[in-house]
Enzyme design. Structure first.
Site, PDB file in Angstrom:
ATOM      1  N   GLY A   1      -5.375  -9.106 -57.531  1.00 12.34           N
ATOM      2  CA  GLY A   1      -4.739 -10.095 -58.414  1.00 12.34           C
ATOM      3  C   GLY A   1      -3.537  -9.509 -59.134  1.00 12.34           C
TER       4      GLY A   1
ATOM      5  N   THR B   1     -10.232 -10.730 -72.763  1.00 12.93           N
ATOM      6  CA  THR B   1      -9.025 -11.440 -73.178  1.00 12.93           C
ATOM      7  C   THR B   1      -9.042 -11.757 -74.668  1.00 12.93           C
ATOM      8  OG1 THR B   1      -7.908 -13.577 -72.964  1.00 12.93           O
ATOM      9  CG2 THR B   1     -10.221 -13.543 -72.378  1.00 12.93           C
ATOM     10  N   ASP B   2      -7.861 -11.899 -75.251  1.00 13.96           N
ATOM     11  CA  ASP B   2      -7.785 -12.306 -76.670  1.00 13.96           C
ATOM     12  C   ASP B   2      -8.281 -13.741 -76.866  1.00 13.96           C
ATOM     13  OD1 ASP B   2      -5.609 -13.710 -75.560  1.00 13.96           O
ATOM     14  OD2 ASP B   2      -4.130 -12.925 -76.985  1.00 13.96           O
ATOM     15  N   GLU B   3      -8.413 -14.502 -75.744  1.00 13.97           N
ATOM     16  CA  GLU B   3      -8.842 -15.901 -75.889  1.00 13.97           C
ATOM     17  C   GLU B   3     -10.280 -16.009 -76.379  1.00 13.97           C
ATOM     18  OE1 GLU B   3      -7.674 -18.762 -73.065  1.00 13.97           O
ATOM     19  OE2 GLU B   3      -5.696 -17.886 -72.796  1.00 13.97           O
TER      20      GLU B   3
ATOM     21  N   TYR C   1     -12.839 -21.452 -69.657  1.00 11.50           N
ATOM     22  CA  TYR C   1     -12.404 -20.109 -69.264  1.00 11.50           C
ATOM     23  C   TYR C   1     -12.804 -19.087 -70.325  1.00 11.50           C
ATOM     24  CZ  TYR C   1      -9.339 -16.033 -69.060  1.00 11.50           C
ATOM     25  OH  TYR C   1      -8.866 -14.738 -69.069  1.00 11.50           O
TER      26      TYR C   1
ATOM     27  N   LYS D   1     -15.455 -15.916 -70.203  1.00  7.19           N
ATOM     28  CA  LYS D   1     -15.095 -14.519 -70.477  1.00  7.19           C
ATOM     29  C   LYS D   1     -15.954 -13.972 -71.630  1.00  7.19           C
ATOM     30  CE  LYS D   1     -12.309 -12.312 -68.839  1.00  7.19           C
ATOM     31  NZ  LYS D   1     -12.378 -11.426 -67.630  1.00  7.19           N
TER      32      LYS D   1
ATOM     33  N   GLY E   1      -7.663 -29.479 -75.930  1.00  8.80           N
ATOM     34  CA  GLY E   1      -8.236 -28.348 -76.663  1.00  8.80           C
ATOM     35  C   GLY E   1      -7.307 -27.149 -76.770  1.00  8.80           C
TER      36      GLY E   1
HETATM   37  P1  NAD Z   1      -5.612 -13.258 -61.305  1.00  8.10           P
HETATM   38  O1  NAD Z   1      -6.146 -14.650 -61.246  1.00  8.10           O
HETATM   39  O2  NAD Z   1      -4.210 -12.974 -60.938  1.00  8.10           O
HETATM   40  O3  NAD Z   1      -6.511 -12.307 -60.390  1.00  8.10           O
HETATM   41  C1  NAD Z   1      -7.897 -12.393 -60.322  1.00  8.10           C
HETATM   42  C2  NAD Z   1      -8.348 -11.619 -59.074  1.00  8.10           C
HETATM   43  O4  NAD Z   1      -9.775 -11.666 -59.023  1.00  8.10           O
HETATM   44  C3  NAD Z   1      -7.830 -12.245 -57.769  1.00  8.10           C
HETATM   45  O5  NAD Z   1      -7.366 -11.229 -56.911  1.00  8.10           O
HETATM   46  C4  NAD Z   1      -9.055 -12.936 -57.182  1.00  8.10           C
HETATM   47  O6  NAD Z   1      -9.037 -13.010 -55.768  1.00  8.10           O
HETATM   48  C5  NAD Z   1     -10.160 -12.030 -57.698  1.00  8.10           C
HETATM   49  N1  NAD Z   1     -11.464 -12.715 -57.783  1.00  8.10           N
HETATM   50  C6  NAD Z   1     -11.722 -13.925 -58.338  1.00  8.10           C
HETATM   51  N2  NAD Z   1     -13.034 -14.217 -58.210  1.00  8.10           N
HETATM   52  C7  NAD Z   1     -13.609 -13.141 -57.589  1.00  8.10           C
HETATM   53  C8  NAD Z   1     -14.928 -12.843 -57.192  1.00  8.10           C
HETATM   54  N3  NAD Z   1     -15.941 -13.699 -57.416  1.00  8.10           N
HETATM   55  N4  NAD Z   1     -15.170 -11.658 -56.594  1.00  8.10           N
HETATM   56  C9  NAD Z   1     -14.147 -10.785 -56.338  1.00  8.10           C
HETATM   57  N5  NAD Z   1     -12.876 -11.032 -56.692  1.00  8.10           N
HETATM   58  C10 NAD Z   1     -12.600 -12.194 -57.306  1.00  8.10           C
HETATM   59  O7  NAD Z   1      -5.951 -12.760 -62.776  1.00  8.10           O
HETATM   60  P2  NAD Z   1      -5.158 -11.761 -63.721  1.00  8.10           P
HETATM   61  O8  NAD Z   1      -4.189 -12.533 -64.520  1.00  8.10           O
HETATM   62  O9  NAD Z   1      -4.718 -10.578 -62.957  1.00  8.10           O
HETATM   63  O10 NAD Z   1      -6.351 -11.340 -64.692  1.00  8.10           O
HETATM   64  C11 NAD Z   1      -7.170 -10.220 -64.377  1.00  8.10           C
HETATM   65  C12 NAD Z   1      -8.206 -10.045 -65.469  1.00  8.10           C
HETATM   66  O11 NAD Z   1      -7.565  -9.868 -66.714  1.00  8.10           O
HETATM   67  C13 NAD Z   1      -9.140 -11.251 -65.643  1.00  8.10           C
HETATM   68  O12 NAD Z   1     -10.428 -10.761 -65.927  1.00  8.10           O
HETATM   69  C14 NAD Z   1      -8.558 -11.986 -66.842  1.00  8.10           C
HETATM   70  O13 NAD Z   1      -9.572 -12.690 -67.525  1.00  8.10           O
HETATM   71  C15 NAD Z   1      -8.033 -10.825 -67.653  1.00  8.10           C
HETATM   72  N6  NAD Z   1      -6.881 -11.121 -68.524  1.00  8.10           N
HETATM   73  C16 NAD Z   1      -5.784 -11.780 -68.036  1.00  8.10           C
HETATM   74  C17 NAD Z   1      -4.687 -11.992 -68.873  1.00  8.10           C
HETATM   75  C18 NAD Z   1      -3.438 -12.723 -68.398  1.00  8.10           C
HETATM   76  O14 NAD Z   1      -2.614 -13.085 -69.227  1.00  8.10           O
HETATM   77  N7  NAD Z   1      -3.255 -12.951 -67.113  1.00  8.10           N
HETATM   78  C19 NAD Z   1      -4.730 -11.528 -70.194  1.00  8.10           C
HETATM   79  C20 NAD Z   1      -5.871 -10.868 -70.653  1.00  8.10           C
HETATM   80  C21 NAD Z   1      -6.942 -10.651 -69.806  1.00  8.10           C
HETATM   81  O1  DAU Z   2      -4.077 -14.655 -73.797  1.00 11.08           O
HETATM   82  C1  DAU Z   2      -4.660 -14.146 -72.640  1.00 11.08           C
HETATM   83  C2  DAU Z   2      -4.783 -15.233 -71.611  1.00 11.08           C
HETATM   84  O2  DAU Z   2      -3.447 -15.610 -71.272  1.00 11.08           O
HETATM   85  C3  DAU Z   2      -5.549 -14.814 -70.363  1.00 11.08           C
HETATM   86  O3  DAU Z   2      -6.875 -14.520 -70.718  1.00 11.08           O
HETATM   87  C4  DAU Z   2      -5.519 -15.911 -69.300  1.00 11.08           C
HETATM   88  O4  DAU Z   2      -6.115 -15.449 -68.111  1.00 11.08           O
HETATM   89  C5  DAU Z   2      -4.070 -16.285 -69.026  1.00 11.08           C
HETATM   90  O5  DAU Z   2      -4.035 -17.378 -68.142  1.00 11.08           O
HETATM   91  C6  DAU Z   2      -3.331 -16.643 -70.312  1.00 11.08           C
HETATM   92  O6  DAU Z   2      -3.858 -17.882 -70.854  1.00 11.08           O
HETATM   93  P1  DAU Z   2      -2.876 -18.934 -71.561  1.00 11.08           P
HETATM   94  O7  DAU Z   2      -3.544 -20.235 -71.631  1.00 11.08           O
HETATM   95  O8  DAU Z   2      -2.317 -18.362 -72.814  1.00 11.08           O
HETATM   96  O9  DAU Z   2      -1.679 -18.893 -70.473  1.00 11.08           O
HETATM   97  P2  DAU Z   2      -0.797 -20.044 -69.827  1.00 11.08           P
HETATM   98  O10 DAU Z   2       0.319 -19.390 -69.127  1.00 11.08           O
HETATM   99  O11 DAU Z   2      -1.638 -21.018 -69.081  1.00 11.08           O
HETATM  100  O12 DAU Z   2      -0.227 -20.793 -71.108  1.00 11.08           O
HETATM  101  C7  DAU Z   2       0.568 -20.092 -72.063  1.00 11.08           C
HETATM  102  C8  DAU Z   2       1.099 -21.092 -73.082  1.00 11.08           C
HETATM  103  O13 DAU Z   2       2.049 -21.944 -72.433  1.00 11.08           O
HETATM  104  C9  DAU Z   2       0.058 -22.024 -73.657  1.00 11.08           C
HETATM  105  O14 DAU Z   2       0.401 -22.314 -75.001  1.00 11.08           O
HETATM  106  C10 DAU Z   2       0.164 -23.274 -72.799  1.00 11.08           C
HETATM  107  C11 DAU Z   2       1.654 -23.310 -72.460  1.00 11.08           C
HETATM  108  N1  DAU Z   2       1.989 -23.898 -71.144  1.00 11.08           N
HETATM  109  C12 DAU Z   2       1.332 -23.400 -70.040  1.00 11.08           C
HETATM  110  C13 DAU Z   2       1.638 -23.905 -68.784  1.00 11.08           C
HETATM  111  C14 DAU Z   2       0.903 -23.397 -67.567  1.00 11.08           C
HETATM  112  C15 DAU Z   2       2.971 -24.848 -71.025  1.00 11.08           C
HETATM  113  O15 DAU Z   2       3.582 -25.267 -72.037  1.00 11.08           O
HETATM  114  N2  DAU Z   2       3.269 -25.353 -69.785  1.00 11.08           N
HETATM  115  C16 DAU Z   2       2.639 -24.924 -68.658  1.00 11.08           C
HETATM  116  O16 DAU Z   2       2.942 -25.425 -67.550  1.00 11.08           O
END
Ligand code: NAD
Ligand code: DAU
Length: 334
Positions: free
Chosen positions: A10, A123-125, A147, A151, A272
């Site tokens: 990912g 995650t901070d969420e 979500y 987490k 939400g």
């Molecule tokens: P992503 O969706 O890009 O990647 C997730 C990966 O997990 C993918 O490669 C997917 O194929 C794999 N996966 C999903 N279900 C699976 C399963 N059952 N078994 C094995 N592999 C599986 O996510 P990301 O943005 O890289 O996030 C990675 C981690 O970091 C997650 O745990 C997410 O909650 C956490 N996180 C993400 C963010 C963010 O802003 N993206 C911020 C804080 C924490």
């Molecule tokens: O904060 C950590 C989290 O950040 C991770 O745990 C999640 O995996 C990651 O998806 C992300 O969650 P958010 O909900 O913060 O990310 P997203 O990019 O979906 O949305 C960021 C902000 O932008 C939020 O206030 C919603 C807004 N948004 C999002 C999308 C996708 C828009 O205004 N338009 C959009 O199309």
């Protein structure tokens, strides 16, 4: 160390794989990834020929696969998750299967294998909407979306394994992460790729919800610090400390790509929608970590990467992508 990195195909997981192999010459990495719509083996192309790297396609919720791999490794770093809030509103079940049950399967296998360390990427969420101030590690968990509840559920299992079995687990809680190789559904890669296609940038509500954006390298260096210098049993926030709203994200993308403001499009708000997340990360800073990349510099690098790597993201905006898009953004402004 022999690391089992789950979810390593990912966005953030693949950065962590690249970083680990580049910076820790003695380590080897096994990636276990199910390759969902968000997983992409191409993210691992830069390390594919490294003899210390191995890829296994599989599910973290499959005890047999996980037990076998845990027995061949010393430590699990669990990135695997369903990660998109909007998809969790449509289909919570898969989030519970992977983010809660899958975490349990990993914990059980790592405990049986006698691992001396386990890192759960959270995650901070999990803190929920933060009206004012900044979340600290001891604050209560108040998740509000399927979500973030999933987490938080995974984290509670980690806490239970610590308390019940003395299991040496670390939790990191990272803030909203952006950068290269991010599937184009989250706000930043979606806005960048839409702008490159001259499509509207859909801003939820009035665009004033705030996130503490962190560049992917900084997030991964934070996880690396927590893994190697952190104490088992502890939780660590990883945030850059900034506050940027949706309107500002859109403005930055349009300015960097020299596209018109008329591409901003207000759509109905996310149900939400958490208005604000903000992290206090001094605990991790105490271990020597600090973010190195400002939002402006990180956005410049990110936009330049999506401009230069269109063959990476264009095929991802396929039929399934637009089907989800139509369902999710059907919500017209009222
Ligand atoms: P992503 O969706 O890009 O990647 C997730 C990966 O997990 C993918 O490669 C997917 O194929 C794999 N996966 C999903 N279900 C699976 C399963 N059952 N078994 C094995 N592999 C599986 O996510 P990301 O943005 O890289 O996030 C990675 C981690 O970091 C997650 O745990 C997410 O909650 C956490 N996180 C993400 C963010 C963010 O802003 N993206 C911020 C804080 C924490
Ligand atoms: O904060 C950590 C989290 O950040 C991770 O745990 C999640 O995996 C990651 O998806 C992300 O969650 P958010 O909900 O913060 O990310 P997203 O990019 O979906 O949305 C960021 C902000 O932008 C939020 O206030 C919603 C807004 N948004 C999002 C999308 C996708 C828009 O205004 N338009 C959009 O199309």
């Amino acid at each position: 160390m022999r690391l089992l990195i789950t979810g390593g195909a990912g966005f953030i997981g693949s950065e962590f794989v690249r970083l680990t192999l580049a910076e820790h010459a003695e380590d080897s990495v096994t990636v276990l990834d199910k390759l969902t719509y968000a997983g992409n083996e191409r993210n691992l192309d830069p390390v594919r020929d490294d003899p210390r790297f191995r890829f296994v396609k599989g599910d973290i919720a499959d005890p047999e696969v996980v037990r076998g791999l845990a027995g061949e490794c010393d430590v699990v770093v669990n990135f695997a998750a369903e990660s998109h809030v909007d998809r969790s509103l449509e289909e919570p079940g898969q989030f519970i299967l992977t983010d809660v049950y899958g975490t349990y399967v990993l914990l059980e296998a790592a405990r049986s294998a006698g691992h001396a360390r386990f890192l759960q990427v959270s995650t901070d969420e999990v803190y929920g909407d933060v009206g004012e101030g900044r979340s600290r590690e001891g604050d209560p968990l108040r998740p509000r979306s399927p979500y973030s509840a999933s987490k938080a559920g995974g984290e509670l299992l980690v806490q239970a394994y610590r308390a019940s079995y003395g299991f040496p687990a670390i939790v990191t809680r990272g803030s909203n992460t952006y950068g290269w190789y991010q599937y184009p559904e989250k706000i930043i890669p979606l806005f960048v790729t839409n702008a490159l296609e001259d499509k509207p940038l859909p801003i939820y509500g009035d665009g004033t919800a705030v996130r503490d954006y962190i560049f992917v390298e900084d997030h991964c260096r934070g996880i690396d610090t927590a893994l190697r210098a952190g104490s088992p049993g502890e939780d660590y926030n990883i945030g850059a400390g900034g506050e940027v709203n949706g309107l500002a994200v859109a403005g930055t993308v349009l300015r960097l790509l020299d596209k018109p403001e008329s591409l901003k499009q207000f759509v109905r708000d996310r149900p939400g929608h958490d208005r604000r997340y903000a992290l206090e990360s001094s605990k991790l800073r105490g271990l020597g970590w600090q973010p190195r990349v400002s939002f402006d510099a990180g956005m410049e690098r990110t936009v330049a990467w999506y401009v230069a790597n269109q063959e990476w993201w264009r095929p991802l905006k396929n039929g399934d992508f637009w089907e989800f898009y139509r369902r999710n953004y059907r919500r017209a402004p009222e």
